[in-house]
Design an enzyme around this catalytic site. Structure first.
Site, PDB file in Angstrom:
ATOM      1  N   CYS A  26       0.803  -1.216   0.000  1.00 53.44           N
ATOM      2  CA  CYS A  26       0.000   0.000   0.000  1.00 53.44           C
ATOM      3  C   CYS A  26       0.839   1.271   0.000  1.00 53.44           C
ATOM      4  O   CYS A  26       0.295   2.378  -0.066  1.00 53.44           O
ATOM      5  CB  CYS A  26      -0.957  -0.007   1.181  1.00 53.44           C
ATOM      6  SG  CYS A  26      -2.090  -1.417   1.165  1.00 53.44           S
ATOM      7  N   HIS A  70      -2.066   8.509   6.133  1.00 58.62           N
ATOM      8  CA  HIS A  70      -2.387   7.216   5.534  1.00 58.62           C
ATOM      9  C   HIS A  70      -3.855   6.905   5.819  1.00 58.62           C
ATOM     10  O   HIS A  70      -4.561   6.421   4.944  1.00 58.62           O
ATOM     11  CB  HIS A  70      -1.466   6.136   6.107  1.00 58.62           C
ATOM     12  CG  HIS A  70      -1.600   4.809   5.455  1.00 58.62           C
ATOM     13  ND1 HIS A  70      -1.441   4.609   4.095  1.00 58.62           N
ATOM     14  CD2 HIS A  70      -1.890   3.575   5.981  1.00 58.62           C
ATOM     15  CE1 HIS A  70      -1.610   3.329   3.813  1.00 58.62           C
ATOM     16  NE2 HIS A  70      -1.904   2.685   4.939  1.00 58.62           N
ATOM     17  N   GLU A 117      -1.078   5.718  13.852  1.00 57.08           N
ATOM     18  CA  GLU A 117      -0.606   6.880  13.101  1.00 57.08           C
ATOM     19  C   GLU A 117      -0.703   8.150  13.947  1.00 57.08           C
ATOM     20  O   GLU A 117       0.195   8.998  13.913  1.00 57.08           O
ATOM     21  CB  GLU A 117      -1.384   7.043  11.802  1.00 57.08           C
ATOM     22  CG  GLU A 117      -0.811   8.118  10.900  1.00 57.08           C
ATOM     23  CD  GLU A 117      -1.389   8.127   9.492  1.00 57.08           C
ATOM     24  OE1 GLU A 117      -0.854   8.850   8.632  1.00 57.08           O
ATOM     25  OE2 GLU A 117      -2.385   7.405   9.248  1.00 57.08           O
ATOM     26  N   LYS A 137      -8.674   9.012   2.009  1.00 54.26           N
ATOM     27  CA  LYS A 137      -9.377   7.731   1.883  1.00 54.26           C
ATOM     28  C   LYS A 137     -10.818   7.824   2.358  1.00 54.26           C
ATOM     29  O   LYS A 137     -11.631   6.948   2.056  1.00 54.26           O
ATOM     30  CB  LYS A 137      -8.622   6.630   2.632  1.00 54.26           C
ATOM     31  CG  LYS A 137      -7.281   6.263   2.004  1.00 54.26           C
ATOM     32  CD  LYS A 137      -6.587   5.145   2.758  1.00 54.26           C
ATOM     33  CE  LYS A 137      -5.233   4.810   2.152  1.00 54.26           C
ATOM     34  NZ  LYS A 137      -4.228   5.870   2.382  1.00 54.26           N
ATOM     35  N   HIS A 144      -9.528   3.039  -0.144  1.00 59.06           N
ATOM     36  CA  HIS A 144      -8.147   2.557  -0.119  1.00 59.06           C
ATOM     37  C   HIS A 144      -7.873   1.754  -1.387  1.00 59.06           C
ATOM     38  O   HIS A 144      -8.312   0.615  -1.532  1.00 59.06           O
ATOM     39  CB  HIS A 144      -7.932   1.689   1.115  1.00 59.06           C
ATOM     40  CG  HIS A 144      -6.487   1.416   1.421  1.00 59.06           C
ATOM     41  ND1 HIS A 144      -5.452   1.814   0.593  1.00 59.06           N
ATOM     42  CD2 HIS A 144      -5.894   0.777   2.465  1.00 59.06           C
ATOM     43  CE1 HIS A 144      -4.301   1.435   1.118  1.00 59.06           C
ATOM     44  NE2 HIS A 144      -4.547   0.805   2.252  1.00 59.06           N
TER      45      HIS A 144
END
Length: 421
Positions: free
Chosen positions: A169, A313, A324, A345, A350
């Site tokens: 990813c 992310h 995160e 996202k 994603h």
């Protein structure tokens, strides 16, 4: 080996296809309106409860002028034509023409997490139901990770290095990072860098569902009647990511070539930080993520306080989002409350190996227009009270540096700092 040229590297153009639109322009127009683009799957049939996905609207490669019936039959891995078209659009967006001078100095690296899985599925169906001699002789090229870049080169006439950075990813950011290093050192002058993913097939949907990675939309979930609410990074009720298809390609260029050819600078690739976790194949490692962020900032020769926005992310998973946030707090301390954090996202889902490149293009466009894209579908989580996720709607904000985070299965991390122009 000869000494590197130490050239500065800029983004000169980009293209993207996402659930918000089959071009960057359509994606951007929907993104700034705060829209999300998820629906129950139409690409295939599945009995999985993880049946809310992101599909590129109005995407039919058979309508492309360079795709005839024979080509469509041979190249049945959807990521091939999607890559070709995004590379074409990125060159067009930048205004760069492939000539005898530019073509040999243009490289292409498009990452993907799953490559031609859809083509392999067709081959297996033929093998089981029609016999071994019905397996396409083009199966192996279809699943070769470098093939989309190779086909883009055949279409567009560039002959620099082509390969596919495989960073799960984080593949899109790895492509941007490697391409920038190649230009900096003098291996090439231009790089088409990004990621692509065409992953909406039953086995992939079910596989992610079984590993508890994607959201299962039950009758009591707010996305049951409105699937667009399924992806909600940093939200109190986040339950997993929304699997999406998509592609993003950035045209990177050396500063001297941009100036000599009269191209525009959209942003500078200022810093790269990349690490691996050496801990677990899916659970993120706080220590190595923090190091990747620090390394990107150090490489950009700035301080943490110079970061004006963070593109997270932000997958919408309970553990991923929490980790995160912990990492951002460790890097930025109490100042994190003053740094807007956007999770794209929430709008496009994603798209695995394509996600970082799509998010880079959206981030750069937002920075150039002095705005912040929103993190939609947000219900505040008290555990993240100090994090400004730009909820609900686009906001005006002037800033010079953006940090773009990307992490992948296998424990791979790649963070990039982009500097505004």
């Amino acid at each position: 080996m000869r000494a590197p040229l130490n050239r500065r590297v800029f983004v000169a153009g980009y293209a993207a296809a996402t659930p918000l639109g089959n071009t960057f322009e359509k994606t951007w127009a929907a993104a700034i309106q705060g829209k999300a683009a998820f629906r129950r799957v139409t690409r295939c049939e599945t009995e999985s409860r993880s049946n809310v996905v992101g599909e590129i609207p109005d995407w039919d490669p058979s309508l492309l002028p360079y795709v005839n019936r024979k080509e469509a039959s041979i190249w049945n891995a959807d990521y091939i034509f999607l890559t070709m078209e995004m590379c074409r659009q990125a060159l067009e967006n930048a205004g760069l023409e492939m000539t005898e001078e530019t073509g040999p100095r243009t490289a292409c690296m498009i990452g993907s997490a799953l490559n031609g899985t859809d083509s392999y599925r067709i081959a297996m169906d033929n093998y089981v139901n029609r016999g071994p001699f019905k397996v396409s002789p083009y199966l192996l090229p279809n699943v070769c990770a470098n093939l989309p870049a190779g086909k883009a080169g055949m279409l567009l006439n560039f002959t620099g290095p082509i390969f596919s950075p495989q960073g799960a990813c984080a593949s899109g950011n790895h492509a941007i990072a490697i391409g920038s290093r190649m230009i900096r050192d003098g291996d090439c002058d231009f790089v088409l860098a990004g990621g692509v993913e065409t992953c909406i097939i039953p086995e992939i949907i079910q596989g992610f569902s079984n590993m508890l990675a994607t959201i299962k939309v039950g009758h009591k979930d707010r996305a049951y009647d409105d699937p667009t609410q399924a992806s909600r990074p940093f939200s109190l009720d986040r339950k997993g990511f929304v699997l999406s298809e998509g592609a993003g390609v950035l045209l990177l260029a050396a500063e001297d070539k941009i100036e000599s050819l009269g191209l525009s600078k959209k942003a500078e690739v200022a810093g790269v930080g990349w690490t691996s976790d050496a801990k677990h194949f899916t659970r993120p490692n706080r220590e190595t993520i923090v190091r990747a962020i620090h390394d990107a900032i150090y490489d950009a020769e700035i301080s943490p306080q110079d970061i004006g926005s963070i593109n997270a992310h932000g997958t919408s998973t309970p553990t991923g989002d929490a980790t995160e946030v912990e990492c951002m707090r460790e890097v930025f301390g109490k100042e994190i409350s003053k740094i807007p954090v956007t999770a794209n996202k929430s709008q496009v889902g994603h798209s695995l190996g394509a996600s970082a490149a799509i998010e880079a293009a959206l981030s750069i466009e937002a920075m150039s227009q002095s705005i912040l894209l929103p993190t939609v579908n947000h219900i505040p989580d008290p555990a993240f009270a100090d994090i400004d996720v730009v909820p609900s709607q686009t906001r005006k904000h002037s800033y010079e540096h953006i940090l773009s985070n990307s992490f992948g299965f296998g424990g791979t991390n790649c963070c990039i700092v982009f500097k505004g122009i």
